[in-house]
Design an enzyme around this catalytic site. Sequence first.
Site, PDB file in Angstrom:
ATOM      1  N   PHE A   4       0.855  -1.190   0.000  1.00  0.00           N
ATOM      2  CA  PHE A   4       0.000   0.000   0.000  1.00  0.00           C
ATOM      3  C   PHE A   4       0.886   1.234   0.000  1.00  0.00           C
ATOM      4  O   PHE A   4       1.716   1.432   0.885  1.00  0.00           O
ATOM      5  CB  PHE A   4      -0.933   0.017   1.207  1.00  0.00           C
ATOM      6  CG  PHE A   4      -1.869   1.194   1.219  1.00  0.00           C
ATOM      7  CD1 PHE A   4      -2.859   1.329   0.252  1.00  0.00           C
ATOM      8  CD2 PHE A   4      -1.769   2.179   2.185  1.00  0.00           C
ATOM      9  CE1 PHE A   4      -3.717   2.423   0.245  1.00  0.00           C
ATOM     10  CE2 PHE A   4      -2.628   3.276   2.197  1.00  0.00           C
ATOM     11  CZ  PHE A   4      -3.608   3.394   1.229  1.00  0.00           C
ATOM     12  N   GLY A   5       0.705   2.083  -1.022  1.00  0.00           N
ATOM     13  CA  GLY A   5       1.467   3.325  -1.140  1.00  0.00           C
ATOM     14  C   GLY A   5       0.596   4.529  -0.856  1.00  0.00           C
ATOM     15  O   GLY A   5      -0.500   4.646  -1.395  1.00  0.00           O
TER      16      GLY A   5
ATOM     17  N   SER B 235       5.745   8.515  -0.566  1.00  0.00           N
ATOM     18  CA  SER B 235       6.753   8.420  -1.626  1.00  0.00           C
ATOM     19  C   SER B 235       6.630   7.144  -2.456  1.00  0.00           C
ATOM     20  O   SER B 235       7.081   7.110  -3.602  1.00  0.00           O
ATOM     21  CB  SER B 235       8.159   8.526  -1.045  1.00  0.00           C
ATOM     22  OG  SER B 235       8.439   7.453  -0.176  1.00  0.00           O
TER      23      SER B 235
ATOM     24  N   GLU C  36      12.227   1.688   4.558  1.00  0.00           N
ATOM     25  CA  GLU C  36      11.178   2.164   5.458  1.00  0.00           C
ATOM     26  C   GLU C  36      11.476   1.951   6.940  1.00  0.00           C
ATOM     27  O   GLU C  36      10.954   2.680   7.779  1.00  0.00           O
ATOM     28  CB  GLU C  36       9.831   1.518   5.105  1.00  0.00           C
ATOM     29  CG  GLU C  36       9.385   1.727   3.665  1.00  0.00           C
ATOM     30  CD  GLU C  36       9.108   3.177   3.306  1.00  0.00           C
ATOM     31  OE1 GLU C  36       8.783   3.984   4.203  1.00  0.00           O
ATOM     32  OE2 GLU C  36       9.231   3.522   2.120  1.00  0.00           O
TER      33      GLU C  36
END
Length: 176
Positions: free
Chosen positions: A6-7, A10, A85
């Site tokens: 899931f974006g 960025s 991340e």
Amino acid sequence: MTMWVFGYGSLLWNPGFPVARQELATLHGYARSFCMSSIHHRGTEDKPGLVLALDEVDEAHCRGLALAVEAGHEDRTLADLRERELISSAYLERMLDVELHSGETVNAVTYVIDPHHVQYCGGIPLEEQAQIIAHAVGGRGPNTEYLYNTTEHLAEIGLHDPDLEWLSQRVRALVA
């Protein structure tokens, strides 16, 4: 089985992995906000920037992209995402259900903020966020670039985030 990511920040404009398919998606129970102090990518320890994170909020939702990882690239993608991340452990990696625009629900790798981490900074007023973003620079470049790219990409895919749109206009005025 397809690996989904899931974006919402960025990852929308720089996924960093081969994407086989993308679709608009909604994650319930979380809000996108500049609630993470950035001491690596978009700021420094001396002058932190701000990056987006998903803050757990009842009744909230975040619209973004569900990105299907190209078959055969799952292990490398997960390793690269973790390196990117989880650099400071302010994000927590979760497998969360997201609703695709088509109606299907998929389980996606999602990075959410740890509200107990020292980099958590939820609730900063928008004007203060603009002042921080306008002046911070980190290892991946200026904080302004992160804001502008994310806001512009959201608009390109038909998603509007009023807070990000306001911040983009305000920051542009501050740096002009």
